[in-house]
Design a protein around this motif. Structure first.
Motif, PDB file in Angstrom:
ATOM      1  N   LEU A 247      35.690  31.738  34.786  1.00  0.00           N
ATOM      2  CA  LEU A 247      35.592  33.192  34.921  1.00  0.00           C
ATOM      3  C   LEU A 247      36.964  33.840  35.043  1.00  0.00           C
ATOM      4  CD1 LEU A 247      33.496  35.477  35.136  1.00  0.00           C
ATOM      5  CD2 LEU A 247      33.559  35.189  37.622  1.00  0.00           C
ATOM      6  N   LYS A 288      24.106  33.149  32.365  1.00  0.00           N
ATOM      7  CA  LYS A 288      25.426  33.080  32.986  1.00  0.00           C
ATOM      8  C   LYS A 288      25.928  34.481  33.358  1.00  0.00           C
ATOM      9  CE  LYS A 288      27.470  28.709  31.650  1.00  0.00           C
ATOM     10  NZ  LYS A 288      28.210  28.354  32.852  1.00  0.00           N
ATOM     11  N   ASP A 291      24.116  35.489  36.421  1.00  0.00           N
ATOM     12  CA  ASP A 291      24.621  34.743  37.582  1.00  0.00           C
ATOM     13  C   ASP A 291      26.086  35.061  37.896  1.00  0.00           C
ATOM     14  OD1 ASP A 291      22.158  33.536  37.748  1.00  0.00           O
ATOM     15  OD2 ASP A 291      22.763  31.708  36.706  1.00  0.00           O
ATOM     16  N   GLU A 293      28.672  34.516  36.105  1.00  0.00           N
ATOM     17  CA  GLU A 293      29.559  33.432  35.681  1.00  0.00           C
ATOM     18  C   GLU A 293      30.222  33.715  34.332  1.00  0.00           C
ATOM     19  OE1 GLU A 293      27.168  29.932  35.655  1.00  0.00           O
ATOM     20  OE2 GLU A 293      26.956  29.848  37.831  1.00  0.00           O
TER      21      GLU A 293
END
Length: 441
Positions: A247, A288, A291, A293
């Motif tokens: 990230l 993702k 979440d 991410e």
């Protein structure tokens, strides 16, 4: 260069007029609707920039009526995927989603201007119909199927532009082959094609590998080094397994795509780059993003043209030609006598699910050629397990690995560095497995 801008939004139209007023190389004439533009466009224009969703006439219908007479760039706020793909089929050179930086549009225009100048020098027609006559480079494709041909048609159209492409599909379906196909059929074909696997480079090395570094940026940096993005200048970068990108580095990648510039590790100086980005993933990027991410703005930049590659089980016609090709390549590599597949072996390959896709098929065939006795490769030489049996075996291996990691971590008082050394893993690999097996440390 004379450019027509067709945009029904008065604020967007006026802001673009003001921006380009100071650009000496470009003369801009704007129109509030496609019908006015069709009446005014003549041979003095070389490029048309158009919105898609307009009240009097749809932008795609407008492009269709232009019949490839001019180079075209699309700008839009809410185009559907189908419309984006259709604009590519109509020969669009680039595609921008609102909001966008006008400097990026200027760069796209200047690229188009440079291409047209080159074509003139080579006595090529400016007419975009010339693309249709260009021979498609199918290097990398051994077999064909209806499903593959459909995807390849879109990939070929995308290759004629500089739009970012996101390749989607299961592991082993041939995403790198498609990435290379797009590069080889683009105007960048003679420049570098640099493939980078995000999951294969340890996290602490990834930034310096991608963006480069200056002398003294870290302990072992005894001399400056260009990163992979700089090495690909003028060509294409393939970011495989983009979903695994940390990230913290995603903001730097977003800047590289948007601003076409990077900053080396240990430097404050920006370096301009000219690369086309192609990326691939087999993970659920939307999950993702949910979440936290993966950056949603980066996702939108990467997937101007999303391309779903079907699994091998939906491309049955390719199985035997691929198997024959790999067999012959393996025989040639090892200097074996000629071998053939038995009918039972062929039937088994056609019936098998190939949950590892092309990668699994090629591996199975190579093994069968090496281990088979005599000139006939039998069904038994393929060692193909039913999916359920393999799944149970994989689950058992994963369970044993998970238990081993837990025990080593416990013995090391959760010291990751010590545990990694005992397990013979890099610490980044250990972290990945800890997350995968949901081990609390």
């Amino acid at each position: 260069m004379k450019v027509a801008i067709v945009e029904d939004d008065i604020n967007m139209r006026k802001s673009l007029e003001l921006f380009f007023a100071d650009v000496k190389e470009i003369e801009v004439v704007s129109f509030k609707n496609p019908k006015d533009a069709l009446k005014a466009l003549d041979d003095s224009f070389e490029l048309v920039i158009t919105d898609i969703n307009m009240p009097q006439m749809d932008g795609l219908e407008f492009l269709n009526q232009l019949n490839h007479k001019y180079e075209a760039i699309v700008i839009t706020g809410n185009a559907s995927l189908n419309k984006a793909i259709e604009s590519i089929r109509l020969g669009v050179a680039d595609f921008f989603q609102k909001p966008f930086e006008p400097e990026l549009l200027l760069e796209a225009i200047l690229r188009t201007k440079k291409l047209l100048e080159f074509q003139k020098k080579q006595n090529h027609s400016i007419n975009r119909n010339s693309i249709k006559n260009k021979k498609e480079n199918k290097q990398g494709f051994v077999a064909d199927s209806k499903a593959l041909e459909e995807v390849r048609k879109i990939a070929y159209k995308a290759a004629q532009t500089d739009a970012s492409v996101l390749l989607l599909g299961e592991s082993g379906v041939g995403k790198e082959v498609f990435a290379n196909f797009i590069h080889q059929n683009s105007s960048r074909a003679q420049a570098p094609f640099v493939a980078i696997n995000m999951a294969a480079i340890p996290e602490h090395l990834l930034e310096s590998e991608l963006f480069g570094y200056e002398k003294g940026a870290f302990t072992d940096a005894s001399a400056p080094k260009a990163g992979l993005f700089e090495s690909a200048n003028g060509g294409s970068v393939f970011l495989d397994e983009i979903g695994e990108m940390p990230l913290g580095l995603q903001a730097k990648l977003l800047r590289a795509i948007q601003e076409k510039e990077i900053t080396r590790l240990g430097s404050a100086k920006s370096i301009k780059i000219d690369v086309r980005f192609i990326s691939a993933t087999n993970v659920n990027i939307q999950k993702k993003i949910a979440d936290k991410e993966f950056r949603e703005d980066l996702y939108f930049r990467l997937q101007t043209i999303p391309l779903e590659i079907p699994p091998l089980k939906e491309r049955k016609e390719e199985i035997l030609p691929l198997a024959e090709w790999k067999k012959d390549e393996t025989i040639k590599q090892y200097g074996f006598e000629n071998k053939t597949f038995s009918e039972n072996a062929k039937q088994k390959m056609l019936e098998y699910e190939w949950y590892g896709n092309i990668r699994e098929l090629l591996s199975v065939v190579e093994r069968a050629v090496i281990l088979s006795d005599g000139s006939i490769i039998e069904e038994k030489d393929l060692f193909l397990e039913p999916k359920q049996a393999k799944k149970e075996k994989d689950n058992k291996i994963a369970s044993l690995e998970s238990e081993l990691i837990r025990e080593v971590l416990k013995d090391c008082d959760n010291n990751l560095q010590n545990a990694a050394e005992i397990l013979g893993m890099q610490i980044d690999v250990l972290k990945h497995k800890i997350a995968k097996y949901k081990i609390n440390v």
